[in-house]
Write a protein that holds these residues in place. Structure first.
Motif, PDB file in Angstrom:
ATOM      1  N   SER A 107       0.872  -1.111  -0.060  1.00  0.00           N
ATOM      2  CA  SER A 107      -0.133   0.040   0.176  1.00  0.00           C
ATOM      3  C   SER A 107       1.048   1.711   0.006  1.00  0.00           C
ATOM      4  O   SER A 107       0.768   2.689  -0.983  1.00  0.00           O
ATOM      5  CB  SER A 107      -0.853  -0.091   1.362  1.00  0.00           C
ATOM      6  N   LEU A 108       1.621   1.274   0.587  1.00  0.00           N
ATOM      7  CA  LEU A 108       2.658   1.884   1.011  1.00  0.00           C
ATOM      8  C   LEU A 108       3.493   2.363  -0.977  1.00  0.00           C
ATOM      9  O   LEU A 108       3.877   3.852  -0.988  1.00  0.00           O
ATOM     10  CB  LEU A 108       4.589   2.206   1.820  1.00  0.00           C
ATOM     11  N   GLU A 109       3.967   1.369  -0.819  1.00  0.00           N
ATOM     12  CA  GLU A 109       4.441   2.101  -2.717  1.00  0.00           C
ATOM     13  C   GLU A 109       3.430   2.178  -3.199  1.00  0.00           C
ATOM     14  O   GLU A 109       3.543   2.963  -4.620  1.00  0.00           O
ATOM     15  CB  GLU A 109       4.760   0.078  -3.393  1.00  0.00           C
ATOM     16  N   ARG A 110       1.857   1.534  -3.547  1.00  0.00           N
ATOM     17  CA  ARG A 110       1.081   2.198  -4.751  1.00  0.00           C
ATOM     18  C   ARG A 110       0.944   3.829  -4.439  1.00  0.00           C
ATOM     19  O   ARG A 110       0.824   4.631  -5.158  1.00  0.00           O
ATOM     20  CB  ARG A 110       0.370   1.853  -3.963  1.00  0.00           C
ATOM     21  N   GLN A 111       0.890   4.081  -3.199  1.00  0.00           N
ATOM     22  CA  GLN A 111       0.611   5.487  -2.462  1.00  0.00           C
ATOM     23  C   GLN A 111       1.897   6.690  -3.618  1.00  0.00           C
ATOM     24  O   GLN A 111       1.464   7.307  -3.827  1.00  0.00           O
ATOM     25  CB  GLN A 111       0.725   5.661  -0.961  1.00  0.00           C
ATOM     26  N   LEU A 112       3.407   5.804  -3.252  1.00  0.00           N
ATOM     27  CA  LEU A 112       4.519   6.360  -3.486  1.00  0.00           C
ATOM     28  C   LEU A 112       4.433   6.324  -4.622  1.00  0.00           C
ATOM     29  O   LEU A 112       4.821   7.581  -5.541  1.00  0.00           O
ATOM     30  CB  LEU A 112       5.358   6.019  -2.933  1.00  0.00           C
ATOM     31  N   ASP A 113       3.961   5.554  -5.472  1.00  0.00           N
ATOM     32  CA  ASP A 113       4.338   5.689  -7.952  1.00  0.00           C
ATOM     33  C   ASP A 113       2.545   6.875  -7.746  1.00  0.00           C
ATOM     34  O   ASP A 113       3.321   7.864  -8.434  1.00  0.00           O
ATOM     35  CB  ASP A 113       3.374   4.518  -7.703  1.00  0.00           C
ATOM     36  N   MET A 114       1.918   6.622  -7.393  1.00  0.00           N
ATOM     37  CA  MET A 114       0.864   7.911  -7.505  1.00  0.00           C
ATOM     38  C   MET A 114       1.283   9.172  -7.600  1.00  0.00           C
ATOM     39  O   MET A 114       0.871  10.299  -7.982  1.00  0.00           O
ATOM     40  CB  MET A 114      -0.392   7.679  -6.422  1.00  0.00           C
ATOM     41  N   SER A 115       2.111   9.529  -5.916  1.00  0.00           N
ATOM     42  CA  SER A 115       2.908  10.620  -5.579  1.00  0.00           C
ATOM     43  C   SER A 115       3.376  11.407  -6.791  1.00  0.00           C
ATOM     44  O   SER A 115       3.686  12.543  -7.303  1.00  0.00           O
ATOM     45  CB  SER A 115       3.594  10.467  -4.241  1.00  0.00           C
ATOM     46  N   LEU A 116       4.874  10.023  -7.136  1.00  0.00           N
ATOM     47  CA  LEU A 116       5.505  10.451  -8.379  1.00  0.00           C
ATOM     48  C   LEU A 116       4.815  10.670  -9.408  1.00  0.00           C
ATOM     49  O   LEU A 116       5.119  12.109 -10.398  1.00  0.00           O
ATOM     50  CB  LEU A 116       6.617   9.217  -7.994  1.00  0.00           C
ATOM     51  N   LYS A 117       3.836   9.587  -9.626  1.00  0.00           N
ATOM     52  CA  LYS A 117       2.841   9.869 -11.017  1.00  0.00           C
ATOM     53  C   LYS A 117       3.119  11.782 -11.283  1.00  0.00           C
ATOM     54  O   LYS A 117       2.325  12.856 -12.124  1.00  0.00           O
ATOM     55  CB  LYS A 117       2.640   9.405 -11.089  1.00  0.00           C
ATOM     56  N   GLN A 118       1.924  11.664 -10.338  1.00  0.00           N
ATOM     57  CA  GLN A 118       1.478  13.199  -9.706  1.00  0.00           C
ATOM     58  C   GLN A 118       2.052  14.570 -10.135  1.00  0.00           C
ATOM     59  O   GLN A 118       2.733  15.843 -10.395  1.00  0.00           O
ATOM     60  CB  GLN A 118       0.363  13.811  -8.456  1.00  0.00           C
ATOM     61  N   ILE A 119       3.454  14.111  -9.367  1.00  0.00           N
ATOM     62  CA  ILE A 119       5.007  15.106  -8.938  1.00  0.00           C
ATOM     63  C   ILE A 119       5.428  14.794 -10.708  1.00  0.00           C
ATOM     64  O   ILE A 119       5.436  16.598 -11.181  1.00  0.00           O
ATOM     65  CB  ILE A 119       5.947  14.693  -8.133  1.00  0.00           C
ATOM     66  N   ARG A 120       5.446  14.047 -11.342  1.00  0.00           N
ATOM     67  CA  ARG A 120       6.031  14.451 -12.976  1.00  0.00           C
ATOM     68  C   ARG A 120       4.845  14.705 -13.852  1.00  0.00           C
ATOM     69  O   ARG A 120       5.587  16.100 -14.407  1.00  0.00           O
ATOM     70  CB  ARG A 120       6.101  13.034 -13.820  1.00  0.00           C
ATOM     71  N   SER A 121       3.636  14.413 -13.211  1.00  0.00           N
ATOM     72  CA  SER A 121       3.127  15.522 -14.688  1.00  0.00           C
ATOM     73  C   SER A 121       3.048  17.011 -13.907  1.00  0.00           C
ATOM     74  O   SER A 121       2.386  17.533 -15.134  1.00  0.00           O
ATOM     75  CB  SER A 121       1.118  14.566 -14.120  1.00  0.00           C
ATOM     76  N   THR A 122       2.763  16.560 -12.398  1.00  0.00           N
ATOM     77  CA  THR A 122       3.113  18.990 -12.281  1.00  0.00           C
ATOM     78  C   THR A 122       4.000  19.731 -13.335  1.00  0.00           C
ATOM     79  O   THR A 122       4.044  20.017 -13.377  1.00  0.00           O
ATOM     80  CB  THR A 122       2.647  18.985 -11.132  1.00  0.00           C
ATOM     81  N   ARG A 123       5.319  18.875 -12.623  1.00  0.00           N
ATOM     82  CA  ARG A 123       6.896  19.343 -13.173  1.00  0.00           C
ATOM     83  C   ARG A 123       6.670  19.297 -14.666  1.00  0.00           C
ATOM     84  O   ARG A 123       6.874  20.133 -15.207  1.00  0.00           O
ATOM     85  CB  ARG A 123       7.994  18.355 -12.866  1.00  0.00           C
ATOM     86  N   THR A 124       5.672  18.851 -15.883  1.00  0.00           N
ATOM     87  CA  THR A 124       5.730  18.600 -17.077  1.00  0.00           C
ATOM     88  C   THR A 124       4.845  20.135 -17.824  1.00  0.00           C
ATOM     89  O   THR A 124       4.916  20.219 -18.714  1.00  0.00           O
ATOM     90  CB  THR A 124       5.385  17.605 -17.869  1.00  0.00           C
ATOM     91  N   GLN A 125       3.622  19.824 -16.577  1.00  0.00           N
ATOM     92  CA  GLN A 125       2.888  21.295 -17.154  1.00  0.00           C
ATOM     93  C   GLN A 125       3.717  22.446 -16.861  1.00  0.00           C
ATOM     94  O   GLN A 125       2.902  23.223 -17.705  1.00  0.00           O
ATOM     95  CB  GLN A 125       1.575  20.769 -15.919  1.00  0.00           C
ATOM     96  N   CYS A 126       4.184  21.780 -15.731  1.00  0.00           N
ATOM     97  CA  CYS A 126       5.058  23.771 -15.118  1.00  0.00           C
ATOM     98  C   CYS A 126       5.832  24.652 -16.431  1.00  0.00           C
ATOM     99  O   CYS A 126       6.263  25.014 -17.282  1.00  0.00           O
ATOM    100  CB  CYS A 126       5.637  23.747 -13.977  1.00  0.00           C
ATOM    101  N   MET A 127       6.436  23.205 -17.489  1.00  0.00           N
ATOM    102  CA  MET A 127       6.926  23.195 -17.991  1.00  0.00           C
ATOM    103  C   MET A 127       6.515  23.370 -19.952  1.00  0.00           C
ATOM    104  O   MET A 127       6.978  24.259 -20.756  1.00  0.00           O
ATOM    105  CB  MET A 127       8.248  22.144 -18.311  1.00  0.00           C
ATOM    106  N   LEU A 128       5.593  22.811 -19.461  1.00  0.00           N
ATOM    107  CA  LEU A 128       5.322  23.357 -20.634  1.00  0.00           C
ATOM    108  C   LEU A 128       4.822  24.844 -20.643  1.00  0.00           C
ATOM    109  O   LEU A 128       4.466  25.734 -21.245  1.00  0.00           O
ATOM    110  CB  LEU A 128       3.465  22.645 -21.028  1.00  0.00           C
ATOM    111  N   ASP A 129       3.841  25.422 -19.700  1.00  0.00           N
ATOM    112  CA  ASP A 129       3.420  26.336 -19.287  1.00  0.00           C
ATOM    113  C   ASP A 129       4.957  27.276 -19.856  1.00  0.00           C
ATOM    114  O   ASP A 129       4.767  28.518 -19.908  1.00  0.00           O
ATOM    115  CB  ASP A 129       2.611  26.566 -18.125  1.00  0.00           C
ATOM    116  N   GLN A 130       5.858  26.985 -19.061  1.00  0.00           N
ATOM    117  CA  GLN A 130       6.913  27.619 -19.490  1.00  0.00           C
ATOM    118  C   GLN A 130       7.232  28.327 -20.826  1.00  0.00           C
ATOM    119  O   GLN A 130       7.668  29.158 -20.694  1.00  0.00           O
ATOM    120  CB  GLN A 130       8.893  27.292 -18.491  1.00  0.00           C
ATOM    121  N   LEU A 131       7.533  26.973 -21.279  1.00  0.00           N
ATOM    122  CA  LEU A 131       7.560  26.754 -22.744  1.00  0.00           C
ATOM    123  C   LEU A 131       6.802  28.156 -23.724  1.00  0.00           C
ATOM    124  O   LEU A 131       6.857  28.547 -24.138  1.00  0.00           O
ATOM    125  CB  LEU A 131       7.198  24.825 -23.583  1.00  0.00           C
TER     126      LEU A 131
END
Length: 246
Positions: free
Chosen positions: A128-152
Motif C-alpha cells: 500500500s505504501l508503494e502504491r501511494q508513493l507511485d501515485m505521488s510520483l506520477k502526480q509530481i511528474r505530471s505537475t512538473r511537465t505542465q509547469c515546463m509546458l507553461d514556461q515553454l
C-alpha cells in the motif's frame, strides 16, 4: 534450533534499541487487540517512548471512560457533584489525547513515506505504501511537465513579441533611411555615399599621361628620351619635371 534466551538489559546500540522498541510495541498493541476481541475484554494500553511519544490502544470507544472505570475500581467512586470546570478539563484532556494520537499517526506515516521505520510494517502495508508513493510520483511528474509546458508557451509568446518589435524597428529604420536619402538627394539621382561625380576633363589643359612612371628603382632612363616624351605630352597632372639635359 530454538532461539537463545535474550538477556533483559538496556540495549546500548541506538538503532537496535529503536528497532526492538518498534517491533515489541507493535506486538504488544496486537496482543492487546487480540485479547479484547477473543475474550471480549475491555483493554487499555498506554506506552510512552524514551522521547516522550505516546502510543495507546483502547478497546472501548473512549480511553477516558476506561480510565474513569479504573479509578472507580481502585480509588473508590468519584464524586457525584463534579463541577463544570472539572468536566471541561476532562473533555479538553480527551480532545488533547485524540489530537496527540492523530499527530503520532501522521508522524509515523511521514516516516514511512521517507523510508524510515519500515521494519514493523507487514507486506500488505508495504504494498500500500508503494502504491501511494507511485501515485505521488506520477502526480509530481505530471505537475512538473505542465509547469515546463507553461514556461515553454511563455517563452514562445515572448519570442513572438520580440520578433514583432524587431520587424517594426526594421521597418522604421528603412523608412528613416528613405527619408534621409530623399532629403540629401531631392532630384532622385542616385549618388553613392562618399563619392564625387567625375569632372569632365578639358582638352586644353589636362591630358592623360602616356609616359612611364617617374619613380623606377634600379633603372635610369635616357634623359634625351624622357625630355622628348615630356615635350610631346605637355604639362602633366602630377607636376612631373623632366630631367636636366646633359
Amino acid at each position: 534450533m530454538g532461539r537463545g534466551r535474550v538477556e533483559l538489559k538496556r540495549i546500548e546500540n541506538k538503532i537496535n534499541r529503536q528497532v526492538t522498541f518498534a517491533k515489541r510495541r507493535n506486538g504488544l498493541l496486537k496482543k492487546a487487540y487480540e485479547l479484547s476481541v477473543l475474550c471480549d475484554a475491555e483493554v487499555a494500553l498506554i506506552i510512552f517512548s524514551n522521547r516522550g511519544k505516546l502510543y495507546e490502544f483502547c478497546s472501548s470507544s473512549s480511553m477516558l471512560k476506561t480510565l474513569e472505570r479504573y479509578q472507580k475500581c481502585n480509588y473508590g467512586a468519584p464524586e457525584a457533584n463534579v463541577s463544570a470546570r472539572e468536566a471541561l478539563e476532562l473533555s479538553s484532556q480527551q480532545e488533547y489525547l485524540k489530537l496527540k494520537a492523530r499527530y503520532e499517526a501522521l508522524q509515523r506515516t511521514q516516516r514511512n513515506l521517507l523510508g524510515e521505520d519500515l521494519g514493523p510494517l507487514s507486506s500488505k502495508e508495504l504494498e500500500s505504501l508503494e502504491r501511494q508513493l507511485d501515485m505521488s510520483l506520477k502526480q509530481i511528474r505530471s505537475t512538473r511537465t505542465q509547469c515546463m509546458l507553461d514556461q515553454l508557451n511563455d517563452l514562445q509568446r515572448k519570442e513572438h513579441v520580440l520578433n514583432e518589435a524587431n520587424r517594426s524597428l526594421k521597418q522604421r529604420l528603412l523608412e528613416a533611411n528613405q527619408a534621409t536619402s530623399l532629403q540629401w538627394n531631392p532630384n532622385g539621382h542616385d549618388i553613392g555615399y562618399g563619392r564625387q561625380p567625375a569632372q569632365p576633363q578639358g582638352d586644353g589643359f589636362f591630358h592623360p599621361l602616356e609616359c612611364e612612371p617617374t619613380l623606377q628603382i634600379g633603372y635610369q632612363p635616357d634623359p634625351i628620351t624622357v625630355a622628348a616624351a615630356a615635350a610631346a605630352a605637355g604639362p602633366s597632372m602630377n607636376n612631373f619635371m623632366s630631367g636636366w639635359l646633359p
